[in-house]
Scaffold this motif. Structure first.
Motif, PDB file in Angstrom:
ATOM      1  N   ILE A 251       0.818  -1.212   0.000  1.00 25.89           N
ATOM      2  CA  ILE A 251       0.000   0.000   0.000  1.00 25.89           C
ATOM      3  C   ILE A 251       0.852   1.262   0.000  1.00 25.89           C
ATOM      4  CG2 ILE A 251      -2.060  -1.056   0.966  1.00 25.89           C
ATOM      5  CD1 ILE A 251      -1.276  -0.073   3.706  1.00 25.89           C
ATOM      6  N   GLY A 252       2.160   1.098  -0.045  1.00 25.61           N
ATOM      7  CA  GLY A 252       3.059   2.244  -0.115  1.00 25.61           C
ATOM      8  C   GLY A 252       3.351   2.837   1.248  1.00 25.61           C
ATOM      9  N   LYS A 253       4.281   3.766   1.262  1.00 18.02           N
ATOM     10  CA  LYS A 253       4.656   4.449   2.501  1.00 18.02           C
ATOM     11  C   LYS A 253       3.549   5.420   2.899  1.00 18.02           C
ATOM     12  CE  LYS A 253       7.818   7.701   4.461  1.00 18.02           C
ATOM     13  NZ  LYS A 253       8.205   9.030   4.111  1.00 18.02           N
ATOM     14  N   ILE A 254       3.143   5.339   4.141  1.00 21.99           N
ATOM     15  CA  ILE A 254       2.085   6.191   4.670  1.00 21.99           C
ATOM     16  C   ILE A 254       2.662   7.053   5.787  1.00 21.99           C
ATOM     17  CG2 ILE A 254      -0.187   6.244   5.787  1.00 21.99           C
ATOM     18  CD1 ILE A 254      -0.313   4.888   3.074  1.00 21.99           C
ATOM     19  N   THR A 255       2.294   8.317   5.800  1.00 21.45           N
ATOM     20  CA  THR A 255       2.654   9.229   6.883  1.00 21.45           C
ATOM     21  C   THR A 255       1.412   9.472   7.725  1.00 21.45           C
ATOM     22  OG1 THR A 255       4.316  10.313   5.496  1.00 21.45           O
ATOM     23  CG2 THR A 255       3.539  11.531   7.423  1.00 21.45           C
TER      24      THR A 255
ATOM     25  N   PRO B  98     -12.278   3.912  -0.600  1.00 20.68           N
ATOM     26  CA  PRO B  98     -12.096   2.511  -0.219  1.00 20.68           C
ATOM     27  C   PRO B  98     -11.696   1.610  -1.380  1.00 20.68           C
ATOM     28  CG  PRO B  98     -14.419   3.134  -0.110  1.00 20.68           C
ATOM     29  CD  PRO B  98     -13.639   4.377  -0.380  1.00 20.68           C
ATOM     30  N   ASP B  99     -11.899   2.038  -2.608  1.00 16.31           N
ATOM     31  CA  ASP B  99     -11.526   1.216  -3.759  1.00 16.31           C
ATOM     32  C   ASP B  99     -10.072   1.430  -4.188  1.00 16.31           C
ATOM     33  OD1 ASP B  99     -12.291   3.813  -4.437  1.00 16.31           O
ATOM     34  OD2 ASP B  99     -12.947   3.241  -6.445  1.00 16.31           O
ATOM     35  N   ASN B 100      -9.356   2.379  -3.583  1.00 15.06           N
ATOM     36  CA  ASN B 100      -7.944   2.605  -3.901  1.00 15.06           C
ATOM     37  C   ASN B 100      -7.072   1.501  -3.316  1.00 15.06           C
ATOM     38  OD1 ASN B 100      -8.480   4.930  -5.285  1.00 15.06           O
ATOM     39  ND2 ASN B 100      -7.502   6.305  -3.823  1.00 15.06           N
TER      40      ASN B 100
ATOM     41  N   TYR C  74     -15.397   1.666   3.423  1.00 14.37           N
ATOM     42  CA  TYR C  74     -16.331   2.786   3.361  1.00 14.37           C
ATOM     43  C   TYR C  74     -15.562   4.105   3.334  1.00 14.37           C
ATOM     44  CZ  TYR C  74     -15.838   3.246   8.493  1.00 14.37           C
ATOM     45  OH  TYR C  74     -15.360   3.392   9.758  1.00 14.37           O
ATOM     46  N   ASP C  75     -16.170   5.138   2.766  1.00 14.91           N
ATOM     47  CA  ASP C  75     -15.592   6.472   2.711  1.00 14.91           C
ATOM     48  C   ASP C  75     -15.982   7.202   3.985  1.00 14.91           C
ATOM     49  OD1 ASP C  75     -15.023   9.183   2.328  1.00 14.91           O
ATOM     50  OD2 ASP C  75     -15.635   9.175   0.233  1.00 14.91           O
ATOM     51  N   ARG C  76     -15.026   7.460   4.834  1.00 12.26           N
ATOM     52  CA  ARG C  76     -15.317   8.025   6.157  1.00 12.26           C
ATOM     53  C   ARG C  76     -15.898   9.427   6.109  1.00 12.26           C
ATOM     54  NH1 ARG C  76      -9.435   9.688   8.570  1.00 12.26           N
ATOM     55  NH2 ARG C  76     -10.623  10.070  10.450  1.00 12.26           N
ATOM     56  N   TYR C  77     -15.829  10.107   4.972  1.00  8.50           N
ATOM     57  CA  TYR C  77     -16.346  11.472   4.868  1.00  8.50           C
ATOM     58  C   TYR C  77     -17.733  11.554   4.240  1.00  8.50           C
ATOM     59  CZ  TYR C  77     -11.706  13.098   6.109  1.00  8.50           C
ATOM     60  OH  TYR C  77     -10.542  13.335   6.775  1.00  8.50           O
ATOM     61  N   LYS C  78     -18.218  10.492   3.654  1.00  6.71           N
ATOM     62  CA  LYS C  78     -19.485  10.555   2.925  1.00  6.71           C
ATOM     63  C   LYS C  78     -20.673   9.988   3.681  1.00  6.71           C
ATOM     64  CE  LYS C  78     -18.012  10.812  -1.794  1.00  6.71           C
ATOM     65  NZ  LYS C  78     -18.088  10.262  -3.112  1.00  6.71           N
ATOM     66  N   LEU C  79     -20.479   9.581   4.899  1.00  8.17           N
ATOM     67  CA  LEU C  79     -21.546   8.900   5.603  1.00  8.17           C
ATOM     68  C   LEU C  79     -22.546   9.829   6.274  1.00  8.17           C
ATOM     69  CD1 LEU C  79     -19.524   6.009   7.176  1.00  8.17           C
ATOM     70  CD2 LEU C  79     -21.162   5.861   5.324  1.00  8.17           C
TER      71      LEU C  79
END
Length: 159
Positions: free
Chosen positions: A1-5, A15-17, A39-44
């Protein structure tokens, strides 16, 4: 998933990324959890029964699980895929992570020696220091036992 900060309030939008991070490579623990649960935490328009949050966070997850149970439910014995979450105290932020493995019949009341076997994947600044600048790592949840017992729960996503 790559480097995350790690950055509070970031990530968990798509969620599909292939990664939970936002376009700048940043994510926090509840953003990682949202992505892992798809789920998209901002669209709920997340309604906890008492307030409507701008985005899903550790506090709103616990409020939902302990209250109206629209998305989450408290579980006594966690299983892989459940979420270990505790709310922050006055002036501090809580934390959450995805349960990867745990002893059979494990619960919040389990003896301290069993907590070393509770493995959780989480996104945190502590992981950035420990895992060579990647905020996401699998680790024992034993160091967070006190916070979990005092103000946490194991919860399961109902989606």
């Amino acid at each position: 998933i790559g480097k995350i900060t790690y950055r509070l309030g970031r990530g968990g939008r798509r969620p599909d990324n292939d990664s939970p991070a936002d376009s700048e490579g940043m994510c926090d623990c509840s953003g990682f959890t949202a992505w892992a649960c798809s789920y998209d935490r901002y669209k709920l328009g997340f309604n906890t029964g008492g307030s409507v949050e701008d985005y899903v966070n550790t506090t709103s997850m616990l409020e939902d699980a302990r209250g109206i149970k629209s998305m989450w439910q408290v579980v006594e014995h966690p299983a892989p895929g459940d979420v270990a979450v505790f709310e922050g105290t006055s002036g501090s932020v809580g934390h959450c992570g995805i349960v990867m493995s745990c002893p059979p019949e494990f619960s919040l009341g389990s003896p301290e020696k069993r907590w070393k076997d509770l493995m959780v994947c989480d996104c945190s600044p502590a992981n950035m220091r420990r895992a060579g600048e990647d905020a996401i790592a699998v680790r024992s949840w034993a160091s967070l036992r006190g916070a979990m017992v005092q103000r946490g729960d194991f919860i399961r996503y109902k989606g």
